[in-house]
Design a protein around this motif. Structure first.
Motif, PDB file in Angstrom:
ATOM      1  N   ASP A  53      42.220  33.919 -54.900  1.00  0.00           N
ATOM      2  CA  ASP A  53      42.882  32.931 -55.756  1.00  0.00           C
ATOM      3  C   ASP A  53      42.990  31.562 -55.084  1.00  0.00           C
ATOM      4  OD1 ASP A  53      44.671  33.622 -53.806  1.00  0.00           O
ATOM      5  OD2 ASP A  53      46.396  33.745 -55.145  1.00  0.00           O
ATOM      6  N   GLY A  54      42.306  31.355 -53.969  1.00  0.00           N
ATOM      7  CA  GLY A  54      42.374  30.078 -53.265  1.00  0.00           C
ATOM      8  C   GLY A  54      41.238  29.143 -53.649  1.00  0.00           C
ATOM      9  N   ASN A  55      41.400  27.876 -53.316  1.00  0.00           N
ATOM     10  CA  ASN A  55      40.340  26.916 -53.564  1.00  0.00           C
ATOM     11  C   ASN A  55      40.092  26.016 -52.350  1.00  0.00           C
ATOM     12  OD1 ASN A  55      42.597  25.329 -53.658  1.00  0.00           O
ATOM     13  ND2 ASN A  55      42.156  24.377 -55.624  1.00  0.00           N
ATOM     14  N   GLU A  56      40.449  26.498 -51.163  1.00  0.00           N
ATOM     15  CA  GLU A  56      40.252  25.734 -49.945  1.00  0.00           C
ATOM     16  C   GLU A  56      38.828  25.906 -49.429  1.00  0.00           C
ATOM     17  OE1 GLU A  56      42.659  28.291 -49.844  1.00  0.00           O
ATOM     18  OE2 GLU A  56      44.390  27.106 -50.410  1.00  0.00           O
ATOM     19  N   VAL A  57      38.459  25.007 -48.536  1.00  0.00           N
ATOM     20  CA  VAL A  57      37.162  25.088 -47.868  1.00  0.00           C
ATOM     21  C   VAL A  57      37.226  26.175 -46.801  1.00  0.00           C
ATOM     22  CG1 VAL A  57      35.587  23.822 -46.340  1.00  0.00           C
ATOM     23  CG2 VAL A  57      36.638  22.668 -48.289  1.00  0.00           C
ATOM     24  N   ALA A  58      36.158  26.929 -46.630  1.00  0.00           N
ATOM     25  CA  ALA A  58      36.085  27.952 -45.581  1.00  0.00           C
ATOM     26  C   ALA A  58      35.956  27.248 -44.230  1.00  0.00           C
ATOM     27  CB  ALA A  58      34.897  28.870 -45.821  1.00  0.00           C
ATOM     28  N   VAL A  59      36.838  27.580 -43.290  1.00  0.00           N
ATOM     29  CA  VAL A  59      36.871  26.936 -41.974  1.00  0.00           C
ATOM     30  C   VAL A  59      36.809  28.015 -40.905  1.00  0.00           C
ATOM     31  CG1 VAL A  59      38.242  25.526 -40.405  1.00  0.00           C
ATOM     32  CG2 VAL A  59      38.204  24.975 -42.834  1.00  0.00           C
ATOM     33  N   GLU A  60      35.907  27.827 -39.925  1.00  0.00           N
ATOM     34  CA  GLU A  60      35.839  28.739 -38.788  1.00  0.00           C
ATOM     35  C   GLU A  60      36.320  28.011 -37.541  1.00  0.00           C
ATOM     36  OE1 GLU A  60      31.866  30.110 -38.015  1.00  0.00           O
ATOM     37  OE2 GLU A  60      31.030  28.114 -38.156  1.00  0.00           O
ATOM     38  N   SER A  94      36.924  32.687 -34.504  1.00  0.00           N
ATOM     39  CA  SER A  94      37.659  33.213 -35.653  1.00  0.00           C
ATOM     40  C   SER A  94      36.955  32.766 -36.923  1.00  0.00           C
ATOM     41  CB  SER A  94      39.099  32.688 -35.674  1.00  0.00           C
ATOM     42  OG  SER A  94      39.785  33.078 -34.510  1.00  0.00           O
ATOM     43  N   GLY A  95      36.597  33.733 -37.743  1.00  0.00           N
ATOM     44  CA  GLY A  95      36.008  33.414 -39.030  1.00  0.00           C
ATOM     45  C   GLY A  95      37.077  32.945 -39.992  1.00  0.00           C
ATOM     46  N   THR A  96      36.664  32.535 -41.148  1.00  0.00           N
ATOM     47  CA  THR A  96      37.600  32.044 -42.143  1.00  0.00           C
ATOM     48  C   THR A  96      38.366  33.191 -42.795  1.00  0.00           C
ATOM     49  OG1 THR A  96      37.794  30.638 -44.094  1.00  0.00           O
ATOM     50  CG2 THR A  96      35.896  32.121 -44.010  1.00  0.00           C
ATOM     51  N   ASP A  97      39.536  32.871 -43.326  1.00  0.00           N
ATOM     52  CA  ASP A  97      40.237  33.852 -44.134  1.00  0.00           C
ATOM     53  C   ASP A  97      39.709  33.737 -45.562  1.00  0.00           C
ATOM     54  OD1 ASP A  97      41.359  31.336 -44.436  1.00  0.00           O
ATOM     55  OD2 ASP A  97      43.300  32.119 -45.038  1.00  0.00           O
ATOM     56  N   LEU A  98      39.769  34.812 -46.286  1.00  0.00           N
ATOM     57  CA  LEU A  98      39.218  34.855 -47.641  1.00  0.00           C
ATOM     58  C   LEU A  98      40.326  35.182 -48.633  1.00  0.00           C
ATOM     59  CD1 LEU A  98      36.039  36.934 -46.754  1.00  0.00           C
ATOM     60  CD2 LEU A  98      36.189  34.457 -47.012  1.00  0.00           C
TER      61      LEU A  98
END
Length: 150
Positions: free
Chosen positions: A129-136, A122-126
């Motif tokens: 307006d977020g500032n989270e780290v991209a997580v796969e 599962s790729g990251t959600d995009l």
């Protein structure tokens, strides 16, 4: 006492671990879940048993899948490359070693998963307006699990 070297009085903290993924080497993960094993129960009663109830015996053992989460890095497609090797049962199986470490970096518990292969990525959600780290996320199936204390 708090702050002293780890001993047998306190449970181990779960935040200091490493994951070695076959020939890909050590990969930094944020989270590991699903380290479980289960044995099916077989109920049996012999025809000449004087007790009118079944006995229970252990049956086939089965393992669940593990889920690994890590940050997305530029030019890092290791998971997608490994996942793309699955073609008509020609899977590149790996040995996955998960080590829980003490404050000195020594292994205290080691889970070894054999014949592991990816079953879901599962790729990251995009979000604009977020500032989270991209997580796969990668989900890995495996055949056997061996647990050793360091």
């Amino acid at each position: 006492m708090a702050g002293d070297k780890q001993d047998n009085v306190w449970p181990l903290p779960k935040f200091f671990f490493k994951v070695t993924l076959g020939d890909q080497g050590e990969i930094p993960f944020q989270e590991v879940t699903g380290l479980d094993s289960e044995t099916q129960v077989i109920e049996y009663r012999a025809g000449n048993s004087k007790v009118f109830s079944t006995i229970k015996m252990p049956g086939i053992a089965k393992t669940g899948n593990i889920t690994l989460k890590k940050g997305v890095f530029a030019k890092d497609n290791k998971f997608w490359t490994w996942y793309s090797t699955i073609k008509l049962n020609t899977i590149k199986r790996e040995t996955v070693v998960i080590s829980l470490m003490d404050e000195g970096g020594a292994d205290t518990m080691v889970w070894t998963l054999t014949n592991a292969f990816p079953v879901k990525i599962s790729g990251t959600d995009l979000k604009s307006d977020g500032n989270e780290v991209a997580v796969e996320t990668i989900e890995i199936a495996y055949e056997t699990i061996v647990i050793k204390n360091g």
